[in-house]
Write a protein that holds these residues in place. Structure first.
Motif, PDB file in Angstrom:
ATOM      1  N   LEU A   1      26.885 112.490  25.413  1.00 31.82           N
ATOM      2  CA  LEU A   1      28.205 113.123  25.079  1.00 31.82           C
ATOM      3  C   LEU A   1      27.561 113.728  23.619  1.00 31.82           C
ATOM      4  CD1 LEU A   1      29.100 110.531  26.445  1.00 31.82           C
ATOM      5  CD2 LEU A   1      30.651 110.049  24.869  1.00 31.82           C
ATOM      6  N   GLU A   2      28.109 115.004  23.821  1.00 29.58           N
ATOM      7  CA  GLU A   2      27.745 115.964  22.570  1.00 29.58           C
ATOM      8  C   GLU A   2      29.116 116.705  22.461  1.00 29.58           C
ATOM      9  OE1 GLU A   2      24.970 118.834  24.029  1.00 29.58           O
ATOM     10  OE2 GLU A   2      23.394 117.263  24.257  1.00 29.58           O
ATOM     11  N   GLU A   3      29.612 116.703  21.085  1.00 28.56           N
ATOM     12  CA  GLU A   3      30.739 117.393  20.299  1.00 28.56           C
ATOM     13  C   GLU A   3      31.956 116.799  21.218  1.00 28.56           C
ATOM     14  OE1 GLU A   3      30.757 119.109  17.779  1.00 28.56           O
ATOM     15  OE2 GLU A   3      28.598 118.741  17.483  1.00 28.56           O
ATOM     16  N   VAL A   4      32.055 115.620  21.741  1.00 31.24           N
ATOM     17  CA  VAL A   4      33.299 114.958  22.290  1.00 31.24           C
ATOM     18  C   VAL A   4      34.322 114.743  21.230  1.00 31.24           C
ATOM     19  CG1 VAL A   4      34.027 112.879  23.586  1.00 31.24           C
ATOM     20  CG2 VAL A   4      32.062 114.186  24.119  1.00 31.24           C
ATOM     21  N   ARG A   5      35.617 114.852  21.702  1.00 30.30           N
ATOM     22  CA  ARG A   5      36.586 114.671  20.709  1.00 30.30           C
ATOM     23  C   ARG A   5      37.594 113.642  21.042  1.00 30.30           C
ATOM     24  NH1 ARG A   5      36.061 120.141  20.881  1.00 30.30           N
ATOM     25  NH2 ARG A   5      37.839 120.692  22.091  1.00 30.30           N
ATOM     26  N   LEU A   6      37.842 112.764  20.101  1.00 27.87           N
ATOM     27  CA  LEU A   6      38.737 111.562  20.622  1.00 27.87           C
ATOM     28  C   LEU A   6      39.883 111.333  19.693  1.00 27.87           C
ATOM     29  CD1 LEU A   6      36.070 108.594  21.219  1.00 27.87           C
ATOM     30  CD2 LEU A   6      37.332 109.753  22.975  1.00 27.87           C
ATOM     31  N   ARG A   7      40.367 112.488  19.038  1.00 30.01           N
ATOM     32  CA  ARG A   7      41.554 112.205  18.017  1.00 30.01           C
ATOM     33  C   ARG A   7      42.489 111.988  18.883  1.00 30.01           C
ATOM     34  NH1 ARG A   7      41.603 113.878  12.937  1.00 30.01           N
ATOM     35  NH2 ARG A   7      39.899 115.618  13.219  1.00 30.01           N
ATOM     36  N   GLY A   8      43.107 110.921  18.410  1.00 30.70           N
ATOM     37  CA  GLY A   8      44.510 110.387  18.834  1.00 30.70           C
ATOM     38  C   GLY A   8      44.318 109.657  20.154  1.00 30.70           C
ATOM     39  N   ALA A   9      42.929 109.445  20.758  1.00 27.60           N
ATOM     40  CA  ALA A   9      42.722 108.598  21.920  1.00 27.60           C
ATOM     41  C   ALA A   9      43.143 107.314  21.769  1.00 27.60           C
ATOM     42  CB  ALA A   9      41.388 109.048  22.276  1.00 27.60           C
ATOM     43  N   ARG A  10      43.592 106.584  23.022  1.00 28.67           N
ATOM     44  CA  ARG A  10      43.685 105.179  22.851  1.00 28.67           C
ATOM     45  C   ARG A  10      42.788 104.526  24.027  1.00 28.67           C
ATOM     46  NH1 ARG A  10      49.880 105.857  23.990  1.00 28.67           N
ATOM     47  NH2 ARG A  10      49.034 108.035  24.690  1.00 28.67           N
ATOM     48  N   LEU A  11      42.015 103.747  23.404  1.00 31.53           N
ATOM     49  CA  LEU A  11      40.845 103.285  24.409  1.00 31.53           C
ATOM     50  C   LEU A  11      41.218 101.478  24.575  1.00 31.53           C
ATOM     51  CD1 LEU A  11      39.543 105.969  23.450  1.00 31.53           C
ATOM     52  CD2 LEU A  11      37.360 104.711  23.536  1.00 31.53           C
ATOM     53  N   SER A  12      40.760 101.531  25.738  1.00 29.19           N
ATOM     54  CA  SER A  12      41.053  99.720  26.220  1.00 29.19           C
ATOM     55  C   SER A  12      39.822  99.593  27.191  1.00 29.19           C
ATOM     56  CB  SER A  12      42.287  99.395  26.945  1.00 29.19           C
ATOM     57  OG  SER A  12      42.548  98.175  27.156  1.00 29.19           O
ATOM     58  N   LYS A  13      39.240  98.520  26.939  1.00 31.17           N
ATOM     59  CA  LYS A  13      38.159  98.071  27.894  1.00 31.17           C
ATOM     60  C   LYS A  13      37.132  99.345  28.288  1.00 31.17           C
ATOM     61  CE  LYS A  13      40.733  94.371  29.627  1.00 31.17           C
ATOM     62  NZ  LYS A  13      41.590  93.702  31.089  1.00 31.17           N
TER      63      LYS A  13
ATOM     64  N   LEU B   1      30.208 112.765  18.610  1.00 32.54           N
ATOM     65  CA  LEU B   1      31.440 112.599  18.462  1.00 32.54           C
ATOM     66  C   LEU B   1      31.719 113.583  17.417  1.00 32.54           C
ATOM     67  CD1 LEU B   1      32.846 109.136  18.903  1.00 32.54           C
ATOM     68  CD2 LEU B   1      32.356 110.818  20.573  1.00 32.54           C
ATOM     69  N   SER B   2      32.448 114.830  17.648  1.00 33.40           N
ATOM     70  CA  SER B   2      32.706 115.715  16.593  1.00 33.40           C
ATOM     71  C   SER B   2      34.176 115.305  15.932  1.00 33.40           C
ATOM     72  CB  SER B   2      33.045 117.080  17.125  1.00 33.40           C
ATOM     73  OG  SER B   2      33.951 117.103  18.216  1.00 33.40           O
ATOM     74  N   ASP B   3      34.911 114.600  16.400  1.00 34.86           N
ATOM     75  CA  ASP B   3      36.081 113.956  15.477  1.00 34.86           C
ATOM     76  C   ASP B   3      36.561 112.746  16.234  1.00 34.86           C
ATOM     77  OD1 ASP B   3      38.011 114.950  17.625  1.00 34.86           O
ATOM     78  OD2 ASP B   3      38.448 116.498  16.449  1.00 34.86           O
ATOM     79  N   GLY B   4      37.618 112.081  15.489  1.00 40.72           N
ATOM     80  CA  GLY B   4      38.508 111.029  16.235  1.00 40.72           C
ATOM     81  C   GLY B   4      37.478 110.059  16.237  1.00 40.72           C
ATOM     82  N   HIS B   5      36.622 109.612  15.386  1.00 41.97           N
ATOM     83  CA  HIS B   5      36.279 108.449  15.418  1.00 41.97           C
ATOM     84  C   HIS B   5      37.172 106.948  15.305  1.00 41.97           C
ATOM     85  CE1 HIS B   5      33.220 111.415  13.956  1.00 41.97           C
ATOM     86  NE2 HIS B   5      32.452 110.379  14.494  1.00 41.97           N
ATOM     87  N   GLU B   6      38.384 107.086  14.895  1.00 38.95           N
ATOM     88  CA  GLU B   6      39.213 106.240  14.804  1.00 38.95           C
ATOM     89  C   GLU B   6      39.639 105.875  16.170  1.00 38.95           C
ATOM     90  OE1 GLU B   6      41.494 109.866  14.645  1.00 38.95           O
ATOM     91  OE2 GLU B   6      39.631 109.170  13.568  1.00 38.95           O
ATOM     92  N   GLY B   7      39.588 106.761  17.098  1.00 33.67           N
ATOM     93  CA  GLY B   7      39.940 106.610  18.480  1.00 33.67           C
ATOM     94  C   GLY B   7      38.856 105.677  19.107  1.00 33.67           C
TER      95      GLY B   7
END
Length: 219
Positions: A161-173, A184-190
């Motif tokens: 994974l290179e420069e992948v964005r997760l801002r606002g994403a919701r992850l489960s399992k 990750l380029s952003d969205g670490h809280e995701g």
């Protein structure tokens, strides 16, 4: 574990039913047990088309508009999709093997039981998409945007994974432990709700600190 996906066209359960497709793609058309073999499709409009038990082998799609298309039990091998519009499309029990997806608009799409194996995904927009039981195996994901997407039971086995964005994403399992690199380029809280390894946690620690506004400074 990776979902079982045939590597060869002849091993598909519906291989004996496939009929070679000729001609252009058409909007709102229904393609049933069609074989797209080695063709090139450029700037064609096929929005709302349905593909059921179809196979794409060494096909090139460039600028094809497949918005709101439906793909059920579709097998895509050695194919290139460039600058295609797949927004709000639906994919179920599908597989991409050894292909390239570049400059793809797939925001708002829904993927369920989909396998990407040895694929390269670059500049793919999956914002607000829904991914459930999806496998990225030995893939490269570069500049892929999962912003505001929902990922459930998604794995990244052997993938980079290179420069992948997760801002606002919701992850489960969602299991990221098999990823070779977790860039990750952003969205670490995701990442909340994801599984990562201790080594990945150590690698991401500076970015987590920055996201939380923590200053790390040794005396």
């Amino acid at each position: 574990m990776p979902l079982p996906v045939p590597d060869q066209l002849g091993d598909l359960p519906y291989a004996h039913l496939l009929t070679p497709h000729t001609g252009r793609l058409r909007s709102d058309e229904r393609y049933d047990t069609a074989l797209f073999d080695g063709g090139e499709y450029t700037d064609e409009a096929a929005g709302g088309a349905t593909f059921l038990e179809c196979a794409f082998s060494n096909v090139s799609l460039s600028g094809v508009r497949l918005r709101q298309g439906r793909f059920n039990e579709v097998w895509v091998q050695g194919s290139r999709l460039v600058a295609c519009d797949l927004a709000e499309s639906e994919w179920q029990d599908a597989a991409f093997l050894g292909g390239v997806l570049a400059g793809i608009a797939a925001h708002g799409s829904a993927l369920r039981r989909v396998v990407f194996r040895q694929c390269k995904l670059e500049s793919v927009n999956l914002r607000a998409a829904t991914l459930r039981d999806v496998v990225f195996e030995d893939c490269v994901l570069r500049d892929v945007d999962f912003g505001d997407a929902r990922l459930t039971e998604v794995t990244f086995l052997g993938s980079t994974l290179e420069e992948v964005r997760l801002r606002g994403a919701r992850l489960s399992k969602t299991d990221l432990r098999g990823a070779v690199r977790l860039g990750l380029s952003d969205g670490h809280e995701g990442l909340r709700g994801a599984l990562i390894s201790s080594s990945q946690l150590f690698e991401l620690a500076p970015q987590f600190a920055q996201a939380l506004g923590i200053t790390v400074k040794d005396r």
